[in-house]
Design an enzyme around this catalytic site. Structure first.
Site, PDB file in Angstrom:
ATOM      1  N   ASP A   1      -7.617  -4.791   0.031  1.00  0.00           N
ATOM      2  CA  ASP A   1      -8.715  -3.858   0.323  1.00  0.00           C
ATOM      3  C   ASP A   1      -8.209  -2.427   0.229  1.00  0.00           C
ATOM      4  O   ASP A   1      -8.570  -1.566   1.021  1.00  0.00           O
ATOM      5  CB  ASP A   1      -9.293  -4.129   1.710  1.00  0.00           C
ATOM      6  CG  ASP A   1     -10.610  -3.385   1.926  1.00  0.00           C
ATOM      7  OD1 ASP A   1     -11.282  -3.076   0.937  1.00  0.00           O
ATOM      8  OD2 ASP A   1     -10.946  -3.091   3.086  1.00  0.00           O
TER       9      ASP A   1
ATOM     10  N   GLU B   1     -15.189  -4.089  10.532  1.00  0.00           N
ATOM     11  CA  GLU B   1     -14.505  -5.173  11.225  1.00  0.00           C
ATOM     12  C   GLU B   1     -13.982  -4.798  12.598  1.00  0.00           C
ATOM     13  O   GLU B   1     -13.687  -5.678  13.404  1.00  0.00           O
ATOM     14  CB  GLU B   1     -13.328  -5.672  10.386  1.00  0.00           C
ATOM     15  CG  GLU B   1     -12.244  -4.630  10.205  1.00  0.00           C
ATOM     16  CD  GLU B   1     -11.026  -5.153   9.465  1.00  0.00           C
ATOM     17  OE1 GLU B   1      -9.947  -4.565   9.667  1.00  0.00           O
ATOM     18  OE2 GLU B   1     -11.155  -6.134   8.718  1.00  0.00           O
TER      19      GLU B   1
END
Length: 508
Positions: A392, A253
């Site tokens: 996460d 990301e």
């Protein structure tokens, strides 16, 4: 009387006196050999020129170079001749044995007075501007719409005429489209084929422009597109950063750069900071919107149509989550500045060396046991005090620095009211439990026990019945989602000393 008047008029002529007429010569005198010899002697007295340019080209060197203009013309003629020879060689090499050939005729420098070695019978059409083999472009149809008369009438809709016109129109295609010598082959394109080719060329041009625009305006592997570079330069010019040293980490990301801190008026800037630059393409993290669109803090601002707005929203979301965690004194980076999709945070490490990830560090049994209890305590703090689920959490997002576990990458963290918050929490618990059990920590709980400990729920745990445990979690999420939509409160209890999680912080 009449003769006297004529004589008087002749004497008074305004053109002056009239010369007497030469004596008449008889035909016999003209045909005589003596007169012919006299004319021949007169012609010998005047020498004839064998060639119009011989006086110019064959005279001595001194007469040739007396004029600078003449010398320049001669040099130019010689240069043009060599240039034309070079073009002929290039044309022959390029064409080879191909049936379809090209001509460099328009680039030749042929002078009308150039001396040619070829005889008058040989005509080299390549040296002229008139190519007898050049394809003649179809003539345009007159305004009346037809040509000819009677049975020989030809309208503008004639199949052959339209085909040749369509072939000629291919010359207007983009330069990168190779159309060949259709006119030379007398190619006839139907309207359907020509329109298909035209549409294909237009689509290719749009695709090329789109790819170029995407390349210029999207964040690539190193996340430094022109807009990102400009933002980074502005930070350096404003004094927020002293310099940017380089990339220290890459992920699905974002890309993280190390930099030396400068100064800000509102707050001090650490000596070492990191720039987390979020990638502006969603190709590597396509389910990113799953963590934003159902988050009640950002549900009104989420737009899937504009990727850059989603990325900025993602950066803002991580900033708010880090601020909450810092208030609860959870070890995590400190936010310094947020500028669009660039988040400036404190650096976890020392002397440009980042702290190692928990998966890369080799710890003793006591340190590993201590790390497990720290992670357990941090997860409870996030859920109960910060009202957050990491979503996460794994050994890849935990750093070991100065004897403590530091959490990073909280951009995807959600509140417990998120429709999938409990699923995310169970996934975090499974990752943590699996990692510490592999490292030999006997005190490490199972994923289900860790989930109940962190969340405060009392879901019954059976032996090897993970599917039933997950079904109970999904059922709780469903009831919670329905209740949140009606009243805005959670239905399942959260056992903690301070009671239910409070409202979101003012910075959110």
């Amino acid at each position: 009387m009449d003769q006297a008047v004529v004589a008087a008029d002749a004497a008074k002529s305004p053109w002056g006196p009239v010369a007497p007429a030469p004596p008449a010569c008889s035909l016999a005198d003209v045909m005589s050999e003596q007169l012919a010899k006299q004319l021949e002697d007169e012609n010998i007295a005047f020498p004839t020129l064998t060639h119009p340019g011989s006086d110019l080209l064959l005279s001595d060197e001194s007469s040739e170079t007396t004029s600078d203009l003449m010398l320049a013309k001669m040099l130019q003629m010689q240069f043009d001749r060599e240039f034309d020879d070079q073009l002929r060689r290039e044309e022959k090499r390029f064409n080879g044995d191909s049936k379809v050939s090209i001509s460099f005729e328009n680039y030749r420098m042929v002078h009308p007075y150039e001396d040619s070695d070829s005889s008058e019978d040989e005509v080299d059409w390549q040296d002229t501007r008139h190519d007898p083999y050049r394809a003649v472009k179809p003539q345009t149809t007159p305004r009346k719409g037809f040509t000819g008369k009677g049975k020989n009438i030809t309208t503008k809709h004639d199949e052959v005429t339209c085909g040749r016109k369509n072939t000629a129109r291919m010359d207007n295609f983009a330069p990168e489209v190779h159309v060949g010598d259709g006119l030379g082959m007398d190619l006839k394109l139907s309207n359907q084929v020509f329109n298909s080719l035209k549409q294909h060329c237009y689509s290719e041009q749009k695709r090329s422009a789109r790819l170029h625009d995407k390349k210029e305006h999207s964040t690539a592997e190193q996340a430094v597109d022109p807009r990102t570079r400009l933002l980074m330069y502005k930070m350096v010019n404003a004094g927020v950063l002293e310099n940017i040293n380089g990339c220290i980490s890459t992920g699905k990301e974002s890309v993280v750069f190390h930099a030396d801190g400068g100064s800000l008026e509102e707050q001090p800037v650490p000596d070492e900071v990191v720039l987390k630059v979020y990638k502006t393409t969603l190709n590597e993290f396509k389910n990113r919107d799953r963590y934003i669109k159902d988050d009640y803090r950002f549900i009104d601002r989420f737009s899937k149509l504009n990727p850059r707005k989603v990325i900025r929203l993602w950066a803002e979301k991580e900033m708010h989550n880090l601020t909450r965690m810092k208030k609860a004194e959870i070890p995590c980076p400190e936010v310094v500045l947020l500028k669009k999709h660039i988040l400036v945070m404190s650096f976890i490490g020392k002397d440009h060396i980042p702290a190692p990830k928990l998966k890369d560090i080799v710890l003793g049994s006591e340190d590993m046991k201590n790390a497990f209890y720290q992670v357990l305590h941090v997860m409870q703090q996030m859920y109960q005090e910060c009202n957050l689920v990491h979503a996460d959490l794994s050994e890849y997002n935990m750093l070991w620095h100065e004897g403590k576990v530091w959490l990073i990458d909280v951009g995807q963290s959600v509140e417990p009211t998120h429709p999938h918050a409990l699923e995310f929490l169970y996934r975090d618990c499974r990752n943590v439990s699996t990692f510490f059990q592999r490292r030999g920590v006997s005190e490490a709980m199972s994923a289900c026990e860790l989930f109940n400990t962190v969340s405060g729920l009392n879901i019954p745990v059976g032996e090897e019945e993970e599917a039933e445990f997950l079904s109970e979690i999904v059922a709780l999420e469903k009831r919670n989602e329905d209740h949140v939509q009606r009243r805005g409160k959670k239905t399942f209890p959260v056992s903690c000393e301070d009671g239910d999680p409070g409202e979101p912080d003012a910075d959110d």
